[in-house]
Design a protein around this motif. Sequence first.
Motif, PDB file in Angstrom:
ATOM      1  N   PRO A  31      11.762  48.326  72.462  1.00  0.00           N
ATOM      2  CA  PRO A  31      12.483  47.901  73.741  1.00  0.00           C
ATOM      3  C   PRO A  31      11.792  46.473  74.237  1.00  0.00           C
ATOM      4  O   PRO A  31      12.656  45.759  74.926  1.00  0.00           O
ATOM      5  N   ALA A  32      10.666  46.564  74.218  1.00  0.00           N
ATOM      6  CA  ALA A  32       9.708  45.622  74.839  1.00  0.00           C
ATOM      7  C   ALA A  32       8.627  45.292  74.018  1.00  0.00           C
ATOM      8  O   ALA A  32       7.808  46.230  73.581  1.00  0.00           O
ATOM      9  N   ALA A  33       8.239  44.009  73.596  1.00  0.00           N
ATOM     10  CA  ALA A  33       6.944  43.695  73.063  1.00  0.00           C
ATOM     11  C   ALA A  33       5.331  44.117  73.932  1.00  0.00           C
ATOM     12  O   ALA A  33       5.677  43.986  75.189  1.00  0.00           O
ATOM     13  N   ILE A  34       4.668  44.678  73.083  1.00  0.00           N
ATOM     14  CA  ILE A  34       3.362  44.951  73.785  1.00  0.00           C
ATOM     15  C   ILE A  34       2.326  43.972  73.400  1.00  0.00           C
ATOM     16  O   ILE A  34       2.068  43.828  72.111  1.00  0.00           O
ATOM     17  N   LEU A  35       1.833  43.275  74.550  1.00  0.00           N
ATOM     18  CA  LEU A  35       0.557  42.502  74.148  1.00  0.00           C
ATOM     19  C   LEU A  35      -0.267  43.023  73.286  1.00  0.00           C
ATOM     20  O   LEU A  35      -0.895  44.142  73.509  1.00  0.00           O
ATOM     21  N   GLY A  36      -0.694  42.217  72.268  1.00  0.00           N
ATOM     22  CA  GLY A  36      -1.865  42.614  71.311  1.00  0.00           C
ATOM     23  C   GLY A  36      -1.465  43.699  70.421  1.00  0.00           C
ATOM     24  O   GLY A  36      -2.306  44.105  69.425  1.00  0.00           O
ATOM     25  N   LYS A  37      -0.012  43.874  70.312  1.00  0.00           N
ATOM     26  CA  LYS A  37       0.516  44.862  69.133  1.00  0.00           C
ATOM     27  C   LYS A  37       1.488  44.050  68.268  1.00  0.00           C
ATOM     28  O   LYS A  37       2.509  43.285  68.916  1.00  0.00           O
ATOM     29  N   ALA A  38       1.746  44.439  67.112  1.00  0.00           N
ATOM     30  CA  ALA A  38       2.574  43.651  66.388  1.00  0.00           C
ATOM     31  C   ALA A  38       4.188  43.943  66.724  1.00  0.00           C
ATOM     32  O   ALA A  38       4.315  45.076  67.116  1.00  0.00           O
ATOM     33  N   TYR A  39       4.885  43.029  66.630  1.00  0.00           N
ATOM     34  CA  TYR A  39       6.325  43.201  66.740  1.00  0.00           C
ATOM     35  C   TYR A  39       7.131  42.395  65.673  1.00  0.00           C
ATOM     36  O   TYR A  39       6.694  41.630  65.167  1.00  0.00           O
ATOM     37  N   SER A  40       8.342  42.955  65.483  1.00  0.00           N
ATOM     38  CA  SER A  40       9.243  42.200  64.510  1.00  0.00           C
ATOM     39  C   SER A  40      10.436  42.179  64.893  1.00  0.00           C
ATOM     40  O   SER A  40      11.222  42.953  65.612  1.00  0.00           O
ATOM     41  N   TRP A  41      11.246  41.139  64.310  1.00  0.00           N
ATOM     42  CA  TRP A  41      12.580  41.032  64.289  1.00  0.00           C
ATOM     43  C   TRP A  41      13.291  41.267  63.040  1.00  0.00           C
ATOM     44  O   TRP A  41      12.807  41.107  61.843  1.00  0.00           O
ATOM     45  N   THR A  42      14.455  42.126  62.839  1.00  0.00           N
ATOM     46  CA  THR A  42      15.110  42.416  61.848  1.00  0.00           C
ATOM     47  C   THR A  42      16.514  41.761  61.814  1.00  0.00           C
ATOM     48  O   THR A  42      17.343  41.913  62.943  1.00  0.00           O
ATOM     49  N   CYS A  43      16.874  40.940  60.892  1.00  0.00           N
ATOM     50  CA  CYS A  43      18.161  40.308  60.764  1.00  0.00           C
ATOM     51  C   CYS A  43      19.195  40.815  59.676  1.00  0.00           C
ATOM     52  O   CYS A  43      18.695  40.776  58.458  1.00  0.00           O
ATOM     53  N   SER A  44      20.166  41.705  60.013  1.00  0.00           N
ATOM     54  CA  SER A  44      21.014  42.105  58.985  1.00  0.00           C
ATOM     55  C   SER A  44      22.367  40.946  59.028  1.00  0.00           C
ATOM     56  O   SER A  44      23.046  40.639  60.166  1.00  0.00           O
ATOM     57  N   ILE A  45      22.290  40.639  57.598  1.00  0.00           N
ATOM     58  CA  ILE A  45      23.561  39.478  57.270  1.00  0.00           C
ATOM     59  C   ILE A  45      24.357  39.768  56.192  1.00  0.00           C
ATOM     60  O   ILE A  45      24.430  40.812  55.669  1.00  0.00           O
ATOM     61  N   PHE A  46      25.295  38.941  56.165  1.00  0.00           N
ATOM     62  CA  PHE A  46      26.184  38.998  54.842  1.00  0.00           C
ATOM     63  C   PHE A  46      26.248  37.594  54.270  1.00  0.00           C
ATOM     64  O   PHE A  46      26.197  36.885  55.106  1.00  0.00           O
ATOM     65  N   THR A  47      26.333  37.299  53.171  1.00  0.00           N
ATOM     66  CA  THR A  47      26.533  35.963  52.315  1.00  0.00           C
ATOM     67  C   THR A  47      27.942  35.656  52.366  1.00  0.00           C
ATOM     68  O   THR A  47      28.854  36.280  52.160  1.00  0.00           O
ATOM     69  N   PRO A  48      28.272  34.423  53.018  1.00  0.00           N
ATOM     70  CA  PRO A  48      29.746  33.958  53.017  1.00  0.00           C
ATOM     71  C   PRO A  48      30.325  33.895  51.694  1.00  0.00           C
ATOM     72  O   PRO A  48      29.704  33.623  50.845  1.00  0.00           O
ATOM     73  N   VAL A  49      31.646  34.082  51.611  1.00  0.00           N
ATOM     74  CA  VAL A  49      32.320  33.947  50.143  1.00  0.00           C
ATOM     75  C   VAL A  49      32.040  32.880  49.463  1.00  0.00           C
ATOM     76  O   VAL A  49      32.040  32.678  48.459  1.00  0.00           O
ATOM     77  N   ASP A  50      32.053  31.682  50.300  1.00  0.00           N
ATOM     78  CA  ASP A  50      31.800  30.329  49.559  1.00  0.00           C
ATOM     79  C   ASP A  50      30.448  29.989  49.449  1.00  0.00           C
ATOM     80  O   ASP A  50      30.363  28.874  49.241  1.00  0.00           O
ATOM     81  N   GLN A  51      29.431  30.811  49.716  1.00  0.00           N
ATOM     82  CA  GLN A  51      28.013  30.491  49.284  1.00  0.00           C
ATOM     83  C   GLN A  51      27.452  31.113  48.217  1.00  0.00           C
ATOM     84  O   GLN A  51      27.960  32.483  48.035  1.00  0.00           O
ATOM     85  N   LYS A  52      26.384  30.737  47.656  1.00  0.00           N
ATOM     86  CA  LYS A  52      26.054  31.282  46.482  1.00  0.00           C
ATOM     87  C   LYS A  52      24.669  31.833  46.541  1.00  0.00           C
ATOM     88  O   LYS A  52      24.540  33.028  46.210  1.00  0.00           O
ATOM     89  N   TYR A  53      24.152  31.513  47.513  1.00  0.00           N
ATOM     90  CA  TYR A  53      22.596  32.120  47.988  1.00  0.00           C
ATOM     91  C   TYR A  53      22.567  32.848  49.286  1.00  0.00           C
ATOM     92  O   TYR A  53      23.095  32.458  50.198  1.00  0.00           O
ATOM     93  N   THR A  54      21.584  33.899  49.234  1.00  0.00           N
ATOM     94  CA  THR A  54      21.429  34.723  50.396  1.00  0.00           C
ATOM     95  C   THR A  54      20.027  34.301  50.976  1.00  0.00           C
ATOM     96  O   THR A  54      18.893  34.673  50.640  1.00  0.00           O
ATOM     97  N   VAL A  55      20.289  33.346  51.871  1.00  0.00           N
ATOM     98  CA  VAL A  55      19.136  32.729  52.714  1.00  0.00           C
ATOM     99  C   VAL A  55      19.366  32.760  54.223  1.00  0.00           C
ATOM    100  O   VAL A  55      20.428  32.522  54.793  1.00  0.00           O
ATOM    101  N   VAL A  56      18.420  33.243  55.117  1.00  0.00           N
ATOM    102  CA  VAL A  56      18.498  33.382  56.568  1.00  0.00           C
ATOM    103  C   VAL A  56      17.537  32.458  57.262  1.00  0.00           C
ATOM    104  O   VAL A  56      16.410  32.280  56.653  1.00  0.00           O
ATOM    105  N   LYS A  57      18.045  32.087  58.212  1.00  0.00           N
ATOM    106  CA  LYS A  57      16.888  31.225  59.121  1.00  0.00           C
ATOM    107  C   LYS A  57      16.773  31.991  60.606  1.00  0.00           C
ATOM    108  O   LYS A  57      17.449  32.805  60.761  1.00  0.00           O
ATOM    109  N   PHE A  58      15.405  31.900  61.111  1.00  0.00           N
ATOM    110  CA  PHE A  58      14.894  32.387  62.375  1.00  0.00           C
ATOM    111  C   PHE A  58      14.875  31.292  63.424  1.00  0.00           C
ATOM    112  O   PHE A  58      14.131  30.213  62.772  1.00  0.00           O
ATOM    113  N   THR A  59      15.371  31.342  64.534  1.00  0.00           N
ATOM    114  CA  THR A  59      15.022  30.238  65.412  1.00  0.00           C
ATOM    115  C   THR A  59      14.569  30.666  66.704  1.00  0.00           C
ATOM    116  O   THR A  59      14.813  31.943  67.133  1.00  0.00           O
TER     117      THR A  59
END
Length: 478
Positions: A31-59
Amino acid sequence: MDNIGLLFILLMILSAYNSSVGQYNLTGSLPAAILGKAYSWTCSIFTPVDQKYTVVKFTRNNILVGTVGWNSDGTCLSNPQSSRYELHCVSENVFSLSIPPASMTKYEESSDWRCGYFGDESYKSKVVQLKIAVFVRNLSLSPNKNPLTLAEGTRTLVTCSVNSDAYPAPIIQWFIGETEVNGTNQKLELIADKNDDAKILRCRATNNNNSLTTATVLNILYKPVTRIASPKVLNVNIGGKVKVNCEVVKSNPVVILEYLWSVPGNPEIVGRESYLSIDRVSLRGNNTLQCSARNSVGWSDAASVAINVLFMPLSPKFIKAICCYDHADIIWATSTSGSVEQTSFVQWASDAINGPFYNAATDAVNTTEEDVYSVRVNHLSPDSRYLFRVVSVNRYGSVSSTTVSCQIKKRGLAVALGVTFGVLLFLSVAANIYLIYRQSQTKDGNTTKSPRSKKDTNYEAESMKLSDVHQYQEITVS
């Protein structure tokens, strides 16, 4: 194209944009990141029908920090733009960005994160802000008193204060002793109850799997709780002694300032000590006694005991035995205990063998004068000494007279003379007993009439032996 057509096209474009935004899901590991401890983001996607590769970007704050996806040969290909982050392929359509413990610093506070499809900007998640956890601290209670002194029945608002920057907002719990009570977040409306006296009031604040507790002792002031240390109904013989104690079960303060004894419906105070003694219970002693105790808070509720006077029969007096050659005449005086019905009978025993007493079998008792009674015991052995006593009985118990004895005479030429003398002696003794008894009753100032009617005829009663289990076999001679 008219304005209506242009507006329709714009709405279609906006609808298509909104339908794609948010279809990718970005979630944090805590729920909240703790200083000095690992934290991660998880992204669940789908590949658009007109696209060939499954690639995601993080900003981060709309700046690209890395891409990650599956290569055509099935290998995971990541391209981080910063050494602060690590990118991973979790599954076919799930990817993650990790922030190692060394990189989880205040630099990440309130940063905005998003993930999206690398080849099409229209497919992306909503923006999620990273918040760094702030643990609960500086927990305190208001009123800030230990112990917290309250009068029974009063209402007090207790507040549990915690640092305002705590994140996520802490969960507040209240406890009295080991029992959780309902409070409204940081406030508890406390109703002082004497059953909570000396218990601990606790406030516990929890966030980020971490708890902090503050507490105070409850000091509830209440009036005494009393009881009378005896049965609810106390049976007492008339003329007996009574002592009852007013016991304080609990009280706060413990100092008792005074006691009070009373009778319901009577304004008179009958005692002011922790106990009440009655040296001699009278016929009017059937009352309920109440006791109360007072401390600085107030008077206790009254505790009560009912005095039930047992009207034991009065002991027979002035017993006299006149023995002839084959019988004995027993004379005694007695009166009844108020309106309680009682009966009297004669018991005899052989003086020679010092044996048990037996009841003389009688159907009635003669009265020579009012409250003076007699009975004849027949078929006694000549030249033998017998012991006699009178027992009076009512529903509350029995009492015995003193024991007297006389010698049964032998048969001889002077039998007739002896009988005549015995009759005269009997009448003389009865008259004397009556006079003495009346003088005694007059001196006492109270003469109680017997319910029995006078009998003009003599009654001859034969003696009979009772079984060893007879109810009067073991009566103690008074």
